[in-house]
Write an enzyme that holds these catalytic residues in place. Structure first.
Site, PDB file in Angstrom:
ATOM      1  N   ASN A  61     -33.380 -51.663 -14.303  1.00  0.00           N
ATOM      2  CA  ASN A  61     -32.390 -49.456 -13.560  1.00  0.00           C
ATOM      3  C   ASN A  61     -31.571 -50.403 -12.517  1.00  0.00           C
ATOM      4  O   ASN A  61     -30.964 -50.222 -12.573  1.00  0.00           O
ATOM      5  CB  ASN A  61     -33.823 -49.571 -12.834  1.00  0.00           C
ATOM      6  CG  ASN A  61     -34.228 -48.547 -14.206  1.00  0.00           C
ATOM      7  OD1 ASN A  61     -34.425 -48.055 -14.891  1.00  0.00           O
ATOM      8  ND2 ASN A  61     -35.483 -48.419 -12.878  1.00  0.00           N
ATOM      9  N   ARG A 398     -28.186 -38.997 -27.361  1.00  0.00           N
ATOM     10  CA  ARG A 398     -28.790 -40.098 -27.451  1.00  0.00           C
ATOM     11  C   ARG A 398     -29.522 -40.388 -29.014  1.00  0.00           C
ATOM     12  O   ARG A 398     -30.822 -39.661 -28.525  1.00  0.00           O
ATOM     13  CB  ARG A 398     -29.144 -40.775 -26.158  1.00  0.00           C
ATOM     14  CG  ARG A 398     -28.790 -40.827 -24.867  1.00  0.00           C
ATOM     15  CD  ARG A 398     -28.864 -40.950 -23.968  1.00  0.00           C
ATOM     16  NE  ARG A 398     -28.485 -40.822 -22.071  1.00  0.00           N
ATOM     17  CZ  ARG A 398     -27.579 -41.729 -21.883  1.00  0.00           C
ATOM     18  NH1 ARG A 398     -27.291 -42.695 -22.994  1.00  0.00           N
ATOM     19  NH2 ARG A 398     -26.779 -41.500 -20.763  1.00  0.00           N
ATOM     20  N   ARG A 428     -23.721 -41.729 -21.762  1.00  0.00           N
ATOM     21  CA  ARG A 428     -23.530 -43.107 -21.229  1.00  0.00           C
ATOM     22  C   ARG A 428     -23.985 -45.004 -21.760  1.00  0.00           C
ATOM     23  O   ARG A 428     -25.215 -44.526 -21.660  1.00  0.00           O
ATOM     24  CB  ARG A 428     -23.646 -43.573 -19.592  1.00  0.00           C
ATOM     25  CG  ARG A 428     -23.205 -44.657 -18.896  1.00  0.00           C
ATOM     26  CD  ARG A 428     -23.370 -44.435 -16.984  1.00  0.00           C
ATOM     27  NE  ARG A 428     -22.249 -43.835 -16.842  1.00  0.00           N
ATOM     28  CZ  ARG A 428     -23.015 -42.345 -15.506  1.00  0.00           C
ATOM     29  NH1 ARG A 428     -23.413 -42.012 -14.908  1.00  0.00           N
ATOM     30  NH2 ARG A 428     -21.673 -41.992 -15.158  1.00  0.00           N
ATOM     31  N   HIS A 458     -25.291 -31.958 -22.658  1.00  0.00           N
ATOM     32  CA  HIS A 458     -26.205 -32.168 -22.528  1.00  0.00           C
ATOM     33  C   HIS A 458     -26.908 -31.287 -23.340  1.00  0.00           C
ATOM     34  O   HIS A 458     -28.535 -31.884 -23.198  1.00  0.00           O
ATOM     35  CB  HIS A 458     -26.029 -31.685 -21.285  1.00  0.00           C
ATOM     36  CG  HIS A 458     -26.354 -33.098 -20.021  1.00  0.00           C
ATOM     37  ND1 HIS A 458     -26.229 -34.713 -20.247  1.00  0.00           N
ATOM     38  CD2 HIS A 458     -24.998 -33.708 -19.662  1.00  0.00           C
ATOM     39  CE1 HIS A 458     -26.236 -35.912 -19.611  1.00  0.00           C
ATOM     40  NE2 HIS A 458     -24.943 -35.360 -19.423  1.00  0.00           N
ATOM     41  N   TYR A 491     -40.655 -39.685 -22.316  1.00  0.00           N
ATOM     42  CA  TYR A 491     -40.721 -39.522 -21.760  1.00  0.00           C
ATOM     43  C   TYR A 491     -40.477 -37.649 -21.638  1.00  0.00           C
ATOM     44  O   TYR A 491     -41.307 -37.695 -23.155  1.00  0.00           O
ATOM     45  CB  TYR A 491     -38.740 -39.036 -21.454  1.00  0.00           C
ATOM     46  CG  TYR A 491     -37.849 -40.519 -21.451  1.00  0.00           C
ATOM     47  CD1 TYR A 491     -38.493 -41.327 -20.708  1.00  0.00           C
ATOM     48  CD2 TYR A 491     -36.266 -40.464 -21.657  1.00  0.00           C
ATOM     49  CE1 TYR A 491     -38.059 -42.753 -20.587  1.00  0.00           C
ATOM     50  CE2 TYR A 491     -36.074 -41.726 -21.985  1.00  0.00           C
ATOM     51  CZ  TYR A 491     -36.488 -43.154 -21.030  1.00  0.00           C
ATOM     52  OH  TYR A 491     -36.103 -44.341 -20.724  1.00  0.00           O
TER      53      TYR A 491
END
Length: 543
Positions: A61, A398, A428, A458, A491
């Protein structure tokens, strides 16, 4: 006595909402988030290897934080940006505050590794060995491994009037090697450690080292590990014959990795993104991590040639690049890990009934990772095979390196469906993966678009257009999370299956906007940015 209700409008007018003290700084807030990750590593209630994993995540991170957030502040500083964010902190003040906040956090992190995790790993028969700890046969085995596997891949780069200072690539592990030449005195060389080797080399115990003389180290099952930089540092005599190797000090640089693309000027967005990804390795250095034993004059060589300020140098009392301890999760010790979690499937989707019939009767909400992601894949596979399905449209942000969703879309094209996919190339650190998948989809005959100029797409949407006895029905899956089978197990996200006519019509209009030309702002049920989302959210707050 009746309750007194304050006049909220008067209260709001009295409070000056421009006061910096009312706001949290974005960068310092992020550091507090990462502190919570570190606290998970400190928590003895977690299984040991899970704590090691959290320590790794804390470090990875931080790498991204410096590559994106700190590099952005450095750029503002260089450009002389004077406009402060709502919290009132200038770029210089933020950089100082970041360092001040981070230093004690890093000290806690090193103390956790040295004084807590390492002894506990040792007690569990997982040995992270120093080179000086190795016995004779182990050293002999590693000497042979170095000669056969590592040595051919190494390229020492000298630094002197005849050799310019070498480029140090982003996040690469390096050794600053000090050598003594009988003719010219002390010299400096940089040695990059190739990233395709494990950082922690697994080796057998002394009593079994002879057995592995002709075998690759990948065959070793024992939980003995040695750092690859130690192996290389202790065999440098082969790289510098006839010279005295004085010392070798690990170091690492972090570069600006925030790709800037003039999208309005790019004739080919995919080619522009590819070029930008390549430039990521050459961005300005924003952080230098050096071993605490590195002498000042060696550190000064790095600082001067990398063009750094003192506050950009972090002296490490341990190993640089500690994100690599994630490799220890490969140790086969289930007792030191969280038990595997088996997500559930909503009961309506467990009967074996056609998934379109189930969704036609009722909406289905999925709550990942507690609910399985498999129904999403089942939905896509069913759409690919169903002769009544006419078209499939999807957005991808992603999807990862192994992407079952992409393969299902290509299979749908083989079955003759009309398939259109928006692949967001500007996701990214996933740009390269997305470029690969975009090209694979194009080769399969899928209509691929790369996103909107000046915006990132997104939204996660999947629409299936199906012919049914009463007409065309749009089936929609919308989600807060990516169509990624790995992250869907980690997640927390929500996904919704629906065939609500208004939502279906909205999603169809939105796809037309994403793949074609449209200035549509108002939708029936969806809130879409940058059109009506802000107004819609504020209106719902005010109601």
């Amino acid at each position: 006595m009746p309750a007194v209700t304050p006049d909220l409008d008067k209260v709001a007018r009295k409070r000056d909402l421009d006061q910096p003290g009312l706001y949290l700084n974005r960068e310092l807030s992020w550091l507090e988030f990462n502190r919570r990750v570190l606290e998970e590593a400190l928590d003895p209630g977690h299984p040991l290897l899970e704590r090691v994993k959290f320590l790794s995540i804390f470090n990875s991170n931080l790498d991204e934080f410096f590559m994106i957030r700190v590099s952005g502040l450095r750029q503002q500083l260089e450009l002389g940006t004077v406009e402060a964010p709502p919290d009132g902190m200038t770029p210089a003040e933020q950089l100082v505050a970041i360092r001040r906040t981070l230093e004690p956090m890093l000290e806690t992190h090193w103390k956790c590794w040295r004084e807590d995790l390492l002894p506990r790993l040792e007690a569990e028969d997982i040995h992270i060995l120093r080179y000086s700890d190795l016995k004779r046969k182990q050293r002999k085995l590693l000497r042979r491994y170095f000669k056969r596997e590592i040595f051919p891949t190494l390229t020492p780069l000298a630094f002197d009037p005849g050799h310019p200072f070498p480029h140090i690539s982003n996040l690469s592990l390096n050794l600053a090697v000090v050598i003594r030449d009988p003719a010219f005195g002390e010299r400096f060389a940089r040695l990059k450690i190739p990233g395709f080797f494990p950082r922690l080399l697994r080796i057998p115990g002394e009593e079994r080292a002879d057995i592995f003389e002709g075998l690759p180290l990948s065959e070793v099952k024992a939980n003995n590990f040695v750092w690859i930089e130690d192996v290389i540092a202790n065999n440098l005599d082969r790289l510098f014959p006839g010279l005295e190797v004085v010392a070798a000090y690990p170091f690492r640089v972090t570069r600006d990795a925030d790709i800037e693309i003039e999208e309005d000027e790019a004739a080919d967005l995919l080619a522009a993104i590819e070029e930008g990804v390549g430039l990521r390795y050459f961005g300005k250095v924003v952080r230098l991590e050096v071993d605490c034993h590195m002498p000042a004059h060696v550190r000064d060589i790095l600082v001067e040639n990398l063009g750094l300020q003192p506050y950009q140098v972090y002296t490490v009392d341990g190993r640089v690049g500690m994100a690599d301890v994630m490799e220890l999760m490969s140790v086969e010790r289930p007792d030191l890990k969280d038990p595997p979690f088996v997500p559930s499937v909503p009961p309506p989707l467990t009967t074996g009934e056609n998934i379109f019939s189930v969704i036609r009767r009722r909406d289905i909400l999925l709550y990942h990772p507690y609910d399985s992601f498999n129904p999403v894949l089942d939905f896509l596979h069913a759409a690919a095979r169903d002769p009544n399905v006419l078209a499939i449209k999807q957005t991808l942000y992603r999807v990862g390196k192994n992407a079952p969703v992409v393969k299902a879309l290509m299979k749908a094209r083989e079955y003759g469906k009309q398939v259109a996919v928006l692949v967001e190339l500007k996701a990214r650190f996933d740009e390269e993966n997305n470029i690969v998948w975009a090209r694979a989809l194009e080769r399969a005959g899928v209509h691929v678009v790369y996103g909107l100029v000046g915006l990132k797409t997104h939204c996660k949407l999947l629409m299936v257009v199906r012919r049914e006895p009463d007409g065309i029905v749009r089936y929609v899956h919308m989600s807060t999370g990516n169509y990624n089978t790995v992250t869907a197990r980690i997640y927390t996200d929500m996904g919704l299956f629906t065939c609500d006519p208004d939502i279906g019509a909205d999603v169809a209009d939105l796809f037309n906007s994403l793949t074609g030309y449209s200035r549509q702002i108002d939708y029936r049920k969806l809130l879409v940015a940058p059109g009506n989302m802000r107004e819609g959210i504020l209106a719902r707050i005010e109601r």
